[in-house]
Motif scaffolding. Structure first.
Motif, PDB file in Angstrom:
ATOM      1  N   MET A 105      30.730 -32.328 -23.100  1.00 42.66           N
ATOM      2  CA  MET A 105      30.361 -30.934 -22.843  1.00 42.66           C
ATOM      3  C   MET A 105      30.005 -30.221 -24.150  1.00 42.66           C
ATOM      4  SD  MET A 105      33.042 -29.819 -19.845  1.00 42.66           S
ATOM      5  CE  MET A 105      32.917 -28.129 -20.315  1.00 42.66           C
ATOM      6  N   TYR A 106      30.749 -30.521 -25.218  1.00 45.05           N
ATOM      7  CA  TYR A 106      30.489 -29.903 -26.503  1.00 45.05           C
ATOM      8  C   TYR A 106      29.117 -30.325 -27.031  1.00 45.05           C
ATOM      9  CZ  TYR A 106      30.860 -28.760 -31.438  1.00 45.05           C
ATOM     10  OH  TYR A 106      30.617 -28.271 -32.693  1.00 45.05           O
ATOM     11  N   GLU A 107      28.771 -31.593 -26.851  1.00 41.49           N
ATOM     12  CA  GLU A 107      27.490 -32.092 -27.354  1.00 41.49           C
ATOM     13  C   GLU A 107      26.311 -31.545 -26.554  1.00 41.49           C
ATOM     14  OE1 GLU A 107      27.956 -36.296 -27.240  1.00 41.49           O
ATOM     15  OE2 GLU A 107      29.163 -36.343 -29.059  1.00 41.49           O
ATOM     16  N   GLN A 108      26.531 -31.184 -25.281  1.00 41.91           N
ATOM     17  CA  GLN A 108      25.450 -30.697 -24.439  1.00 41.91           C
ATOM     18  C   GLN A 108      25.149 -29.223 -24.669  1.00 41.91           C
ATOM     19  OE1 GLN A 108      26.589 -31.601 -20.456  1.00 41.91           O
ATOM     20  NE2 GLN A 108      26.110 -33.767 -20.638  1.00 41.91           N
ATOM     21  N   GLN A 109      26.067 -28.487 -25.296  1.00 40.68           N
ATOM     22  CA  GLN A 109      25.831 -27.069 -25.524  1.00 40.68           C
ATOM     23  C   GLN A 109      24.704 -26.895 -26.532  1.00 40.68           C
ATOM     24  OE1 GLN A 109      29.552 -25.511 -26.787  1.00 40.68           O
ATOM     25  NE2 GLN A 109      30.377 -25.369 -24.721  1.00 40.68           N
ATOM     26  N   ALA A 160      36.885 -37.398 -23.630  1.00 40.60           N
ATOM     27  CA  ALA A 160      35.479 -37.819 -23.578  1.00 40.60           C
ATOM     28  C   ALA A 160      34.644 -36.771 -22.849  1.00 40.60           C
ATOM     29  CB  ALA A 160      35.357 -39.173 -22.881  1.00 40.60           C
ATOM     30  N   ASN A 161      35.186 -36.199 -21.761  1.00 38.09           N
ATOM     31  CA  ASN A 161      34.463 -35.154 -21.042  1.00 38.09           C
ATOM     32  C   ASN A 161      34.289 -33.912 -21.897  1.00 38.09           C
ATOM     33  OD1 ASN A 161      34.285 -36.782 -18.806  1.00 38.09           O
ATOM     34  ND2 ASN A 161      36.010 -35.855 -17.748  1.00 38.09           N
ATOM     35  N   ASP A 162      35.351 -33.530 -22.635  1.00 36.72           N
ATOM     36  CA  ASP A 162      35.255 -32.368 -23.512  1.00 36.72           C
ATOM     37  C   ASP A 162      34.207 -32.604 -24.595  1.00 36.72           C
ATOM     38  OD1 ASP A 162      37.216 -31.154 -22.035  1.00 36.72           O
ATOM     39  OD2 ASP A 162      38.831 -31.552 -23.486  1.00 36.72           O
ATOM     40  N   ARG A 185      43.911 -40.976 -18.590  1.00 35.07           N
ATOM     41  CA  ARG A 185      43.458 -39.656 -18.148  1.00 35.07           C
ATOM     42  C   ARG A 185      43.186 -38.754 -19.354  1.00 35.07           C
ATOM     43  NH1 ARG A 185      47.113 -38.951 -14.440  1.00 35.07           N
ATOM     44  NH2 ARG A 185      48.640 -38.002 -15.824  1.00 35.07           N
ATOM     45  N   ARG A 186      44.042 -38.813 -20.359  1.00 33.57           N
ATOM     46  CA  ARG A 186      43.826 -38.013 -21.575  1.00 33.57           C
ATOM     47  C   ARG A 186      42.544 -38.433 -22.292  1.00 33.57           C
ATOM     48  NH1 ARG A 186      49.492 -37.204 -24.858  1.00 33.57           N
ATOM     49  NH2 ARG A 186      50.334 -35.584 -23.515  1.00 33.57           N
ATOM     50  N   MET A 187      42.324 -39.732 -22.395  1.00 36.20           N
ATOM     51  CA  MET A 187      41.114 -40.218 -23.065  1.00 36.20           C
ATOM     52  C   MET A 187      39.869 -39.792 -22.296  1.00 36.20           C
ATOM     53  SD  MET A 187      42.493 -43.952 -24.266  1.00 36.20           S
ATOM     54  CE  MET A 187      40.970 -44.496 -24.991  1.00 36.20           C
ATOM     55  N   GLN A 188      39.935 -39.830 -20.964  1.00 35.99           N
ATOM     56  CA  GLN A 188      38.807 -39.399 -20.138  1.00 35.99           C
ATOM     57  C   GLN A 188      38.554 -37.907 -20.324  1.00 35.99           C
ATOM     58  OE1 GLN A 188      36.856 -41.416 -18.318  1.00 35.99           O
ATOM     59  NE2 GLN A 188      35.549 -39.693 -17.856  1.00 35.99           N
TER      60      GLN A 188
END
Length: 103
Positions: A52-56, A47-49, A41-44
């Protein structure tokens, strides 16, 4: 009077020892599974964070030189032509015009 000799207690026996082993093994398995789920769950989440950072979008430079009025007029004319030709919707035209005007 005859007394019975005292018999020392030897332990839980074969069944008791098997039951104790099963409980310990079950607890260890449950704990390991919980740790693995938490790590996954932490790794997921990381990865989501990261996604999101790359999409900004990258912040634009605040100190852009003002556009030449002739250049701005030309670009606005091209946008109007694209809208008239049906290549841009009203919303797209408004967004592009606001971007050009810096508002």
């Amino acid at each position: 009077m005859l007394m019975r000799p005292m018999v020392a207690r030897r332990g839980p026996g074969l069944i008791g020892m098997a039951a104790r082993t099963a409980v310990v093994a079950g607890t260890a398995t449950a704990t390991a599974n919980a740790v693995n789920r938490r790590q996954a769950r932490r790794m997921q989440d990381q990865a989501n964070d990261q996604a999101m950072y790359e999409q900004q979008p990258a912040p634009e430079a605040e100190s852009q030189a003002p556009a030449d009025s002739d250049d701005l007029t030309t670009k606005l004319g091209k946008l109007a032509d694209l809208k008239a030709a049906g290549a841009l919707s009203d919303q797209e035209f408004a967004a592009a015009k606001a971007k050009l005007l810096g508002t």
